[in-house]
Write a protein that holds these residues in place. Structure first.
Motif, PDB file in Angstrom:
ATOM      1  N   LYS A  59       0.835  -1.201   0.000  1.00 42.15           N
ATOM      2  CA  LYS A  59       0.000   0.000   0.000  1.00 42.15           C
ATOM      3  C   LYS A  59       0.871   1.254   0.000  1.00 42.15           C
ATOM      4  CE  LYS A  59      -2.326  -1.255   3.657  1.00 42.15           C
ATOM      5  NZ  LYS A  59      -3.322  -1.243   4.756  1.00 42.15           N
ATOM      6  N   GLY A  60       0.406   2.260  -0.719  1.00 42.91           N
ATOM      7  CA  GLY A  60       1.065   3.551  -0.699  1.00 42.91           C
ATOM      8  C   GLY A  60       2.297   3.674  -1.559  1.00 42.91           C
TER       9      GLY A  60
ATOM     10  N   LYS B  36      -1.543   8.692  -7.867  1.00 44.39           N
ATOM     11  CA  LYS B  36      -2.905   8.533  -8.367  1.00 44.39           C
ATOM     12  C   LYS B  36      -2.947   8.035  -9.808  1.00 44.39           C
ATOM     13  CE  LYS B  36      -4.941  11.979  -5.290  1.00 44.39           C
ATOM     14  NZ  LYS B  36      -5.714  13.251  -5.188  1.00 44.39           N
ATOM     15  N   LYS B  37      -1.854   8.178 -10.530  1.00 43.79           N
ATOM     16  CA  LYS B  37      -1.800   7.722 -11.917  1.00 43.79           C
ATOM     17  C   LYS B  37      -1.185   6.334 -12.060  1.00 43.79           C
ATOM     18  CE  LYS B  37      -1.486  12.404 -13.847  1.00 43.79           C
ATOM     19  NZ  LYS B  37      -0.684  13.312 -14.699  1.00 43.79           N
ATOM     20  N   GLY B  38      -0.844   5.724 -10.929  1.00 44.29           N
ATOM     21  CA  GLY B  38      -0.264   4.394 -10.975  1.00 44.29           C
ATOM     22  C   GLY B  38       1.233   4.382 -11.165  1.00 44.29           C
ATOM     23  N   ASN B  39       1.874   5.550 -11.020  1.00 46.85           N
ATOM     24  CA  ASN B  39       3.328   5.612 -11.119  1.00 46.85           C
ATOM     25  C   ASN B  39       3.962   5.220  -9.787  1.00 46.85           C
ATOM     26  OD1 ASN B  39       3.313   6.707 -13.832  1.00 46.85           O
ATOM     27  ND2 ASN B  39       2.663   8.646 -12.898  1.00 46.85           N
ATOM     28  N   PHE B  40       5.111   4.562  -9.848  1.00 45.72           N
ATOM     29  CA  PHE B  40       5.797   4.139  -8.641  1.00 45.72           C
ATOM     30  C   PHE B  40       6.355   5.334  -7.877  1.00 45.72           C
ATOM     31  CE2 PHE B  40       6.046   0.176 -11.103  1.00 45.72           C
ATOM     32  CZ  PHE B  40       5.662  -0.745 -10.138  1.00 45.72           C
ATOM     33  N   LEU B  41       6.133   5.332  -6.558  1.00 44.22           N
ATOM     34  CA  LEU B  41       6.702   6.348  -5.681  1.00 44.22           C
ATOM     35  C   LEU B  41       8.005   5.870  -5.051  1.00 44.22           C
ATOM     36  CD1 LEU B  41       3.425   7.485  -3.873  1.00 44.22           C
ATOM     37  CD2 LEU B  41       4.651   8.682  -5.699  1.00 44.22           C
ATOM     38  N   VAL B  42       8.250   4.579  -5.112  1.00 42.26           N
ATOM     39  CA  VAL B  42       9.483   3.976  -4.614  1.00 42.26           C
ATOM     40  C   VAL B  42       9.997   3.046  -5.716  1.00 42.26           C
ATOM     41  CG1 VAL B  42       8.813   4.112  -2.185  1.00 42.26           C
ATOM     42  CG2 VAL B  42       8.250   2.072  -3.505  1.00 42.26           C
ATOM     43  N   PRO B  43      11.263   2.639  -5.678  1.00 43.31           N
ATOM     44  CA  PRO B  43      11.759   1.729  -6.723  1.00 43.31           C
ATOM     45  C   PRO B  43      10.879   0.499  -6.828  1.00 43.31           C
ATOM     46  CG  PRO B  43      13.581   2.556  -5.408  1.00 43.31           C
ATOM     47  CD  PRO B  43      12.328   3.028  -4.732  1.00 43.31           C
ATOM     48  N   PRO B  44      10.549   0.041  -8.046  1.00 42.46           N
ATOM     49  CA  PRO B  44       9.642  -1.097  -8.224  1.00 42.46           C
ATOM     50  C   PRO B  44      10.047  -2.334  -7.439  1.00 42.46           C
ATOM     51  CG  PRO B  44      10.020  -0.016 -10.313  1.00 42.46           C
ATOM     52  CD  PRO B  44      10.959   0.635  -9.335  1.00 42.46           C
ATOM     53  N   GLU B  45      11.358  -2.627  -7.389  1.00 39.21           N
ATOM     54  CA  GLU B  45      11.803  -3.832  -6.690  1.00 39.21           C
ATOM     55  C   GLU B  45      11.603  -3.740  -5.172  1.00 39.21           C
ATOM     56  OE1 GLU B  45      15.432  -1.156  -7.105  1.00 39.21           O
ATOM     57  OE2 GLU B  45      13.690  -1.757  -8.327  1.00 39.21           O
ATOM     58  N   LYS B  46      11.407  -2.512  -4.656  1.00 41.79           N
ATOM     59  CA  LYS B  46      11.157  -2.327  -3.231  1.00 41.79           C
ATOM     60  C   LYS B  46       9.677  -2.174  -2.908  1.00 41.79           C
ATOM     61  CE  LYS B  46      15.508  -2.286  -2.037  1.00 41.79           C
ATOM     62  NZ  LYS B  46      16.069  -3.392  -1.219  1.00 41.79           N
ATOM     63  N   SER B  47       8.828  -2.235  -3.927  1.00 43.10           N
ATOM     64  CA  SER B  47       7.406  -1.981  -3.743  1.00 43.10           C
ATOM     65  C   SER B  47       6.561  -3.252  -3.732  1.00 43.10           C
ATOM     66  CB  SER B  47       6.902  -1.073  -4.872  1.00 43.10           C
ATOM     67  OG  SER B  47       6.971  -1.742  -6.122  1.00 43.10           O
ATOM     68  N   ILE B  48       7.155  -4.380  -4.104  1.00 42.57           N
ATOM     69  CA  ILE B  48       6.375  -5.609  -4.290  1.00 42.57           C
ATOM     70  C   ILE B  48       6.028  -6.242  -2.951  1.00 42.57           C
ATOM     71  CG2 ILE B  48       6.294  -7.872  -5.395  1.00 42.57           C
ATOM     72  CD1 ILE B  48       8.415  -6.919  -7.314  1.00 42.57           C
ATOM     73  N   ASN B  49       4.762  -6.590  -2.785  1.00 41.97           N
ATOM     74  CA  ASN B  49       4.314  -7.352  -1.625  1.00 41.97           C
ATOM     75  C   ASN B  49       4.526  -8.842  -1.857  1.00 41.97           C
ATOM     76  OD1 ASN B  49       1.995  -9.104  -0.435  1.00 41.97           O
ATOM     77  ND2 ASN B  49       1.997  -7.320   0.908  1.00 41.97           N
ATOM     78  N   LYS B  50       4.051  -9.330  -3.015  1.00 42.19           N
ATOM     79  CA  LYS B  50       4.207 -10.751  -3.323  1.00 42.19           C
ATOM     80  C   LYS B  50       4.090 -10.970  -4.818  1.00 42.19           C
ATOM     81  CE  LYS B  50      -0.590 -12.408  -3.134  1.00 42.19           C
ATOM     82  NZ  LYS B  50      -1.486 -13.438  -2.570  1.00 42.19           N
TER      83      LYS B  50
END
Length: 272
Positions: free
Chosen positions: A103-104, A108-122
């Protein structure tokens, strides 16, 4: 506590067919039946864990998720209904490899706010079917011997997931029973295999019933035992590979479950 495999145990089930450490003792079987979970230390080697992490790194590096498919994963019931229940990306992931995020991590446009590899839950839910490394782990002689030791006659693999538990914001998993999402008649036919690929500690959000468990640990999880994990507020991730088995003999898989076998991927037998 309902005993798994009730009425299906026999002396041959306690014999290890391929790997001696995968054969559970009578005391281990009794503890699993009483507690609903069992920790098996050192089930995977350090090299096996390293191979898993290397492969998941390659999968993450190659991922390409369109903005409209960037789904935040949650185990909270209301958030599930909002974020997942109406989302085909999640509901149709049972026979695919797809990516779900914390989450987070999006604007709002679906752009990553953090590096993609650090954003994955599962990543889920068919690593066991489509990736050779995870297929090898799931169907390894050790896993097959362990299932036989538990008395499973016709186990099939329902789903698989790689869980990241990202540093500082890896989300909590609220108390739940796997059998609530993977419902069978009769109950007691679903078994979770949870492999700690990295150290799992109180600080980084271990499972509530294994505080302080560590690398190369396998945890058996009865489908009806209540379990959870806390949010990871530490600077260390807590990666794990987990998959679910079902005893298919004399078992009815509920048509109401979100996860359903498909023509492309029926639930594959564990035994090969």
């Amino acid at each position: 506590m309902k005993e798994i495999g009730e009425g299906r145990r026999n002396t041959q089930s306690y014999q290890c067919l391929t790997v001696s450490m995968a054969c559970l003792s009578l005391s281990q079987l009794q503890k699993f039946q009483e507690d609903g979970f069992l920790v098996l230390e050192g089930f995977l080697s350090a090299d096996e864990c390293a191979a898993i992490q290397q492969r998941i790194g390659e999968i993450v590096a190659e991922m390409d998720v369109p903005p409209h498919c960037r789904i935040e994963f949650s185990t909270q019931e209301e958030e599930q209904l909002q974020a997942q229940g109406s989302t085909d990306y999640f509901l149709s992931s049972g026979d695919k490899i797809r990516f779900f995020f914390e989450k987070g991590v999006f604007d709002k446009k679906g752009n990553f706010l953090v590096p993609p590899e650090k954003s994955i839950n599962k990543i889920g839910h068919a690593l066991h079917a489509h990736d050779p490394v995870f297929r090898s782990v799931t169907h390894s002689p050790k896993m097959q011997a362990l299932a036989r030791s538990l008395g499973l006659q016709m186990p099939v693999v329902l789903q698989s997931m790689y869980i990241f538990k990202q540093p500082h914001f890896g989300g909590e998993v609220s108390p739940h029973q796997d059998a609530s999402f993977l419902y069978t008649e009769p109950l007691g036919r679903v078994l979770g295999m949870w492999i700690a690929v990295e150290d799992a500690t109180l600080g980084n959000g271990c499972l509530w019933f294994i505080p302080g468990s560590h690398t190369r640990t396998l945890v058996l999880i009865h489908g009806e035992v209540v379990h959870k994990s806390e949010q990871n507020l530490s600077d260390q991730s807590r990666q794990a590979y987990t998959f679910h088995l079902m005893e298919a003999a004399d078992t009815v898989w509920s048509p109401e479950n979100w996860l359903q076998p498909t023509a492309e991927l029926p639930f594959p037998p564990l035994y090969t």
